[in-house]
Design an enzyme around this catalytic site. Structure first.
Site, PDB file in Angstrom:
ATOM      1  CG  HIS A 171      -5.825  -1.902   0.283  1.00  0.00           C
ATOM      2  ND1 HIS A 171      -5.050  -1.826  -0.858  1.00  0.00           N
ATOM      3  CD2 HIS A 171      -5.168  -1.158   1.225  1.00  0.00           C
ATOM      4  CE1 HIS A 171      -3.986  -1.073  -0.630  1.00  0.00           C
ATOM      5  NE2 HIS A 171      -4.027  -0.652   0.617  1.00  0.00           N
ATOM      6  CB  SER A 229      -0.942  -0.038   1.211  1.00  0.00           C
ATOM      7  OG  SER A 229      -1.898   0.995   1.152  1.00  0.00           O
ATOM      8  CG  ASP A 259      -6.771  -3.476  -3.314  1.00  0.00           C
ATOM      9  OD1 ASP A 259      -7.576  -2.619  -2.940  1.00  0.00           O
ATOM     10  OD2 ASP A 259      -5.536  -3.371  -3.181  1.00  0.00           O
TER      11      ASP A 259
END
Length: 955
Positions: free
Chosen positions: A306, A126, A277
């Site tokens: 995610h 991320s 995601d």
């Protein structure tokens, strides 16, 4: 055991926006000890709300006994600027705004402080993955591996919108802006984030109430609980500034764009996406992997969206472990996959080359073979199947097929396969029922026999080989009109088989076939053996795939249409995939897909000329530019037009929806922004059905006149220009217009990787030559056909043939003598005649007949054809208008067309202007001196011709 440290930089730290942070402090954790050669350093980048204590928030991946064990690795993770866990952070809204690039620049200063110039792996998920990407771009030392999980090369509009919503929530808290204020706003902001971190399905599954309620719902309590946890460990100003920092992420800013910046990263890279995601969808990770030269993309499955990068550790470690193995030096057990096409395996001298090629490969690596059906066996099986369905006699076809399967001197028992084939055909002849599973089973016999025969052939020539039925390895299923491979189970089967196989043994695997979950035979499509080879290679992480065929590689155009097409030495996966989709026979449309997973190179080589280098296909390819001109025939153009379509939204959606219900695929589409006119291309066999479907779908619009017509142009063709080039389209259009070839539709792909032009199929050969010459900047070639071989004509031909190379050198032009005619015979050779043209003309069996000559020349598809009239024939002169109408220029060594009937002269001149064709001529006086050009040059040099004293008439 972890060790938390801090470092303070006394020198003011310059930010990207020109502001400074004074006395910048960075807090960081380290685990383990650095090896003397720094080969064990793992640099971790934390997520937006994470800390430098990586063992705390990524515990199954890092820590004692885990994948990254401090006993083996030295692990470092730094709290970013703005983090509330020890690094310099904002204490008011006066703090300067910082970017991702600023964070990374601070890490560079720390690396310099710690004297780190060599890193084994940089890794992040991320927000951390975005930092890792930026770090990989700018680090001056050596990085051996980069792992990016659930990240992107530029923050998306969706991500920025989520962050802005969070900041709006924080700013609505009246206490926001104070050092430790804004907790209520941060709690709301965190709840917003959680909704994007997880999936709706995960929330519904985990947080649905089992009791009937009107308040205090389970999902409400969950968000309240998570919000409380967060505000007790984080800081609102930090969260605000870090979301602003995340918005700045753009690897291509001030570097020429994302693609250019990514292409400059030379680190072996693993990019991992999460299938569920929704915050950073997998297309963003695929984009990164596509444009970093040495990157591979892997996907993990997760129900957690995610957040899967923090949860699915087993899958992540599995992908990283495979990635590391791939970048180790070639292992002794890594095989090379050789795929041999049917023509390469036919009886004859070429079979000896198969042995030599296999022996040469075996000297370097363990080998796996994938084979097609031998010779024309598949075509023979198709004829047998059709004959049985029709109830026709097929005994001779069957016997010829069986006899053709044996290699003389290497005969073996094939009764099992031929008996099964005979039984299937006999049943079909009785039932006369078409069934795809039965057809697939019949076609599979070719590959099954081929594997058995070739394995026997290798064994008899000193190699150790076994035949392998790919149906025991590959699992696939039919879904509507397509066949889809079950990658997971197929990979397991293949890896288990090769794990048991002796490294010295060569498996000869059947191409083209697989099985479904019920054990029934499934075929992968014609040329599907290439797909089999790359699937096997991907599953065993092969060193390379070599596709041995009857051509020397991939060419810049089909030699069938463009005789002077060039072999492509090196192209990229993307370019090869485009060529496969646009009709390159040497490539199966799905061939490239499996190779992307492991960056396995593919070579296309000729079994007849094994010493030739062939064409290499890999991720990077050669330099940019047009690589090839390809074509697809057998397509039709469907067009809708009408004033009533102007401004109407959704016309194209209705077109696609109605056609997709009947499995009609649209190859190309072009439309005006207003949707007033829409044109698209479908396969010809589906065109009439498409017209009927659309007529029903738009019946009301047709009746009202909103749509004036739905038209179908049959017998069309697509020419595709593959590869990036700014001027390719302009040049192609210029060339086609010059040659009076109409373009019905022009389509340019979004990526710029191909340009498609739709033309009439009758012009395909000439159009291919024109476009190829235009986009490749080939030497201009004049294709000369000489009428007459007397003193003047014969001398002209000899001069052209003997001085051809000098003309190319001096003028950058080539004259290609493609034919000659005398009073009795003619000859045409599109490759060009040589010094032996007289002998070839004498041996020709074609009788001189001008209409036949013009027809054959027109059908060659060559451009710049010039007819040289070296005769004194009135008949030929009278045919000049017909020659011009065929699109040819004329050069004459006589003045007949200019000194005869004036009406003929005027009409010929009008036709030349209309067709943009040239007519050059010359006449001689008694001494053989050129007259007309002499007068023309005198005129051009400003001399005046005042009087002609006389003329000579020869009888």
């Amino acid at each position: 055991m972890s060790d938390k440290k801090t470092v303070t930089f006394k020198e003011p730290f310059l930010l990207e926006n020109g502001e400074y942070i004074h006395d910048l402090q960075l807090a960081y954790h380290t685990y383990g000890k650095i090896d003397e050669d720094q080969s064990n350093i793992i640099w971790v980048f934390h997520a937006i709300s994470g800390s430098s204590d990586v063992e705390e928030w990524w515990p199954k991946l890092f820590g004692k006994g885990n994948f990254y064990d401090p006993e083996e690795y030295f692990i470092i993770c730094v709290n970013s600027i703005g983090s509330p866990y020890g690094s310099t952070r904002p204490e008011s809204l006066d703090f300067p705004q910082f970017s991702i690039r600023d964070l990374v620049n601070s890490y560079f200063k720390l690396a310099e402080e710690l004297k780190i110039d060599k890193i084994h792996t940089i890794i992040g998920g991320s927000f951390g993955g975005n930092q890792a990407l930026e770090f990989g771009y700018g680090f001056k030392g050596d990085i051996s591996h980069m792992v990016l999980i659930a990240s992107c090369s530029k923050e998306s509009a969706w991500g920025i919108a989520v962050h802005e919503s969070q900041r709006m929530a924080m700013q609505s808290d009246p206490t926001f802006g104070a050092k430790d204020g804004g907790k209520a706003g941060m709690k709301a902001a965190r709840s917003m984030a959680l909704l994007t971190y997880r999936t709706s399905d995960a929330f519904i599954e985990k947080q649905t109430d089992t009791e009937e309620k009107v308040d205090n719902f389970k999902s409400s309590s969950y968000l309240q609980y998570q919000g409380e946890k967060f505000i007790n460990r984080f800081n609102a100003l930090s969260y605000f500034y870090l979301t602003k920092c995340l918005d700045t992420h753009n690897i291509g800013r001030n570097r020429g764009g994302e693609i250019k910046a990514l292409s400059e990263i030379k680190i072996p890279t693993l990019v991992i996406g999460i299938d569920s995601d929704s915050l950073i969808p997998t297309r963003f990770q695929q984009f990164i992997a596509e444009h970093i030269p040495d990157a591979i993309y892997r996907e993990i499955k997760s129900d957690y969206g995610h957040d899967g990068f923090l949860i699915e550790i087993d899958q992540i470690t599995d992908r990283i472990e495979s990635f590391y193995k791939q970048h180790e030096p070639v292992r002794k057990d890594q095989r090379i996959v050789l795929k041999f096409g049917g023509k390469s395996l036919q009886n004859g001298p070429v079979l000896k080359n198969v042995i030599d090629i296999t022996n040469h490969a075996f000297d370097l690596y363990p080998v796996a073979l994938v084979v097609s059906a031998r010779g024309d066996s598949t075509n023979r099986l198709c004829k047998l199947y059709q004959a049985a369905i029709n109830g026709d006699s097929y005994d001779k076809l069957f016997n010829d097929f069986v006899e053709n399967q044996q290699i003389p001197g290497y005969e073996l028992d094939l009764s099992h396969e031929t008996d099964e084939l005979a039984n299937l055909l006999a049943a079909l002849k009785v039932l006369r029922y078409k069934a795809t599973p039965v057809e697939d089973k019949i076609l599979a016999v070719g590959e099954l026999i081929s594997a058995k025969v070739i394995a026997n052939y290798l064994n008899k020539n000193g190699l150790k080989a076994i035949p392998v039925d790919a149906r025991q390895l590959l699992i696939a299923g039919r879904q509507e009109a397509a066949v889809n491979v079950d990658f997971h189970n197929s990979r397991s089967n293949v890896q288990e088989f090769f794990g048991r196989l002796d490294i010295e043994t060569i498996p000869v695997i059947t191409g083209f076939i697989a099985r479904d979950v019920n054990g029934e035979t499934v075929t992968l499509g014609r040329n599907g053996s290439n797909y089999t080879a790359t699937l096997i290679a991907s599953f065993i992480n092969a060193v390379e795939v070599q596709n041995w065929t009857d051509v020397e590689g991939v060419f810049s155009a089909s030699p069938k249409y463009v005789p002077h097409a060039m072999k492509l030495e090196h192209i990229s996966y993307r370019e090869a995939n485009e060529l496969a989709n646009f009709g390159a026979n040497v490539l199966h449309p799905k061939t490239i897909q499996p190779l992307l997973f492991n960056n396995i190179p593919l070579r296309i080589k000729s079994t007849w000329k094994p010493q030739e280098t062939g064409t290499l296909i890999d991720k990077t390819g050669a330099e940019k530019g047009v690589k090839a001109v390809s074509s697809i025939e057998g397509v039709s153009l469907v067009s809708l037009d009408g004033k009533g379509m102007l401004g109407k939204v959704g016309i194209d959606a209705r077109i696609f929806h109605s056609l997709s219900k009947k499995d009609i695929s649209v190859r190309l589409i072009s439309q005006a922004s207003s949707e007033r006119g829409i044109g698209f291309v479908v396969d010809s066999e589906q065109a009439n059905e498409a017209e009927l479907i659309l007529t029903r779908e738009f019946q009301n619009e047709l009746e009202s006149g909103d749509i004036s017509s739905i038209r179908v142009n049959h017998d069309m063709a697509i020419i595709a220009i593959v590869g990036r080039h700014n001027f390719a389209l302009e040049r192609a259009i210029q060339g086609l217009r010059k040659n009076k070839i109409w373009m019905y539709l022009i389509s340019n792909s979004i990526s710029g990787e191909h340009i498609s032009l739709v033309i009439s199929n009758k012009n395909i050969k000439k159009a291919m030559n024109v476009v190829h010459a235009q986009v490749f900047g080939a030497i201009k070639t004049i294709n000369l056909f000489a009428l007459g071989k007397g003193v003047v004509g014969g001398t002209l031909i000899d001069q052209v043939v003997n001085t051809g190379e000098d003309l190319v050198t001096e003028r950058g032009m080539k004259i290609n003598v493609i034919g000659v005619a005398d009073s009795k015979k003619y000859i045409v050779d599109t490759k060009g005649l040589g010094k032996d043209w007289r002998e070839k003309l004498a041996d020709s069996d074609k009788n001189n007949y001008l209409p036949s000559i013009l027809k054959e020349l027109f059908e060659t598809g060559l451009e710049n054809i010039v007819i040289a009239d070296n005769t004194s024939s009135e008949e030929i002169t009278e045919a000049y208008p017909t020659i011009v109408k065929h699109g040819f220029d004329i050069v004459a060594s006589n003045k007949k067309a200019n000194s005869g009937d004036y009406a003929f002269y005027v009409e010929l001149r009008r036709l030349l202007r209309r067709r943009s064709k040239l007519f050059y001529y010359e006449a001689n006086v008694g001494a053989g001196l050129p007259l007309i050009d002499t007068l023309k040059y005198l005129k051009q040099s400003s001399d005046s011709v005042t009087r002609i004293r006389g003329f000579l008439v020869a009888h």
